[in-house]
Design a protein around this motif. Structure first.
Motif, mmCIF file in Angstrom:
data_model
loop_
_atom_site.group_PDB
_atom_site.id
_atom_site.type_symbol
_atom_site.label_atom_id
_atom_site.label_comp_id
_atom_site.label_asym_id
_atom_site.label_seq_id
_atom_site.Cartn_x
_atom_site.Cartn_y
_atom_site.Cartn_z
ATOM 1 N N SER A 7 23.542 -46.784 5.315
ATOM 2 C CA SER A 7 23.660 -47.908 6.244
ATOM 3 C C SER A 7 23.870 -47.353 7.650
ATOM 4 C CB SER A 7 24.840 -48.801 5.861
ATOM 5 O OG SER A 7 26.048 -48.120 6.100
ATOM 6 N N ALA A 8 23.730 -48.224 8.643
ATOM 7 C CA ALA A 8 23.917 -47.802 10.031
ATOM 8 C C ALA A 8 25.314 -47.210 10.225
ATOM 9 C CB ALA A 8 23.698 -48.980 10.971
ATOM 10 N N ALA A 9 26.312 -47.800 9.566
ATOM 11 C CA ALA A 9 27.677 -47.298 9.700
ATOM 12 C C ALA A 9 27.799 -45.881 9.166
ATOM 13 C CB ALA A 9 28.650 -48.224 8.983
ATOM 14 N N ARG A 12 26.554 -43.225 11.845
ATOM 15 C CA ARG A 12 27.231 -43.129 13.143
ATOM 16 C C ARG A 12 28.186 -41.935 13.161
ATOM 17 N NH1 ARG A 12 29.313 -49.152 14.121
ATOM 18 N NH2 ARG A 12 29.925 -48.883 11.955
ATOM 19 N N ARG A 31 18.298 -46.131 29.030
ATOM 20 C CA ARG A 31 18.325 -47.588 28.872
ATOM 21 C C ARG A 31 18.613 -48.267 30.207
ATOM 22 N NH1 ARG A 31 17.229 -51.936 28.789
ATOM 23 N NH2 ARG A 31 18.055 -53.640 27.572
ATOM 24 N N ASN A 99 27.368 -51.677 23.616
ATOM 25 C CA ASN A 99 26.381 -51.743 22.531
ATOM 26 C C ASN A 99 25.940 -50.345 22.104
ATOM 27 O OD1 ASN A 99 25.946 -54.451 21.776
ATOM 28 N ND2 ASN A 99 24.825 -54.824 23.660
ATOM 29 N N MET A 100 25.674 -49.494 23.069
ATOM 30 C CA MET A 100 25.220 -48.133 22.778
ATOM 31 C C MET A 100 26.312 -47.360 22.034
ATOM 32 S SD MET A 100 22.644 -45.782 23.434
ATOM 33 C CE MET A 100 21.737 -46.648 24.671
ATOM 34 N N GLU A 102 28.803 -48.619 20.250
ATOM 35 C CA GLU A 102 28.984 -49.204 18.918
ATOM 36 C C GLU A 102 27.889 -48.740 17.956
ATOM 37 O OE1 GLU A 102 29.956 -53.518 16.976
ATOM 38 O OE2 GLU A 102 28.274 -53.392 18.359
ATOM 39 N N ALA A 103 26.668 -48.600 18.452
ATOM 40 C CA ALA A 103 25.550 -48.178 17.607
ATOM 41 C C ALA A 103 25.633 -46.703 17.229
ATOM 42 C CB ALA A 103 24.223 -48.451 18.319
ATOM 43 N N ARG A 104 26.256 -45.880 18.066
ATOM 44 C CA ARG A 104 26.253 -44.431 17.851
ATOM 45 C C ARG A 104 27.524 -43.877 17.206
ATOM 46 N NH1 ARG A 104 22.774 -41.021 20.653
ATOM 47 N NH2 ARG A 104 20.978 -42.154 21.389
ATOM 48 N N TYR A 105 28.622 -44.624 17.311
ATOM 49 C CA TYR A 105 29.904 -44.111 16.824
ATOM 50 C C TYR A 105 30.544 -45.075 15.836
ATOM 51 C CZ TYR A 105 29.690 -40.605 20.486
ATOM 52 O OH TYR A 105 29.300 -39.547 21.279
ATOM 53 N N ALA A 110 34.393 -45.113 18.472
ATOM 54 C CA ALA A 110 33.864 -45.964 19.543
ATOM 55 C C ALA A 110 34.971 -46.451 20.468
ATOM 56 C CB ALA A 110 33.108 -47.147 18.940
#
Length: 180
Positions: A7-9, A12, A31, A99-100, A102-105, A110
């Motif tokens: 999963s995405a989580a 990260r 971005r 957002n960035m 949260e998506a990466r860490y 985060a």
């Protein structure tokens, strides 16, 4: 037996380090450069100096998050000469950055970026717009929630609830850029 994709989580970063901070900074400013609201301001201010800025921001975030204490500069003075900055620019920058992150860490990592980003934004907003400027309630609430998570002993912070597809954080100021 086939395994499900992570999963995405699961993908990260669990801990910030120099390498993933550099990747965050580079992806974030790509971005920003592409953003219709922020891009023109950054292009104007950083013409011919993007590489220098990316290196400085990597050092800045490493100093804040890792405690490396390599950054030498004054955040207030660096932003003071910027013309044409309005509250909506801060809202957009925060939304893109959070957002960035949260998506990466993973959430616990985060928070190490989010809380300082919100504190710095608040300081810059008050400096830019005056001490009587009202920091948006959503921004203050998010900062308070992050502080509670950091000090409350929760191992895995939960970010504020928001409808599916709603940018993180919820709108800080007025309407989103695409509705203006």
């Amino acid at each position: 037996m086939s395994q499900e994709p992570p999963s995405a989580a699961d993908t990260r970063e669990r801990q910030p380090n120099e390498t993933n901070i550099r990747a965050l900074v580079e992806a974030f400013y790509r971005r920003v450069d592409d953003d219709p609201l922020l891009g023109p301001i950054f292009a104007r201010e950083l013409a011919g100096r993007w590489d220098e800025h990316l290196a400085k921001m990597t050092t800045f975030w490493s100093s804040l998050v890792l405690g490396s204490k390599q950054y030498r500069g004054n955040v207030q003075e660096a932003h003071r000469p910027l013309e044409g900055i309005e509250p909506r620019h801060f809202a957009r920058w925060l939304s893109l950055f959070l957002n960035m992150v949260e998506a990466r860490y993973a959430p616990a990592a985060a928070v190490q970026f989010m809380e300082p980003a919100l504190r710095i934004a608040q300081s810059l907003q008050l400096s830019k717009f005056g001490w009587d400027y009202q920091i948006p309630a959503e921004q203050e609430e998010l900062l308070a929630a992050l502080k509670r998570q950091r000090t409350g002993g929760n191992d895995e912070p939960r970010f504020p609830e928001r409808p599916a597809g709603e940018p993180f954080p919820a709108r800080f100021v007025g309407k989103p850029v695409d509705e203006r």
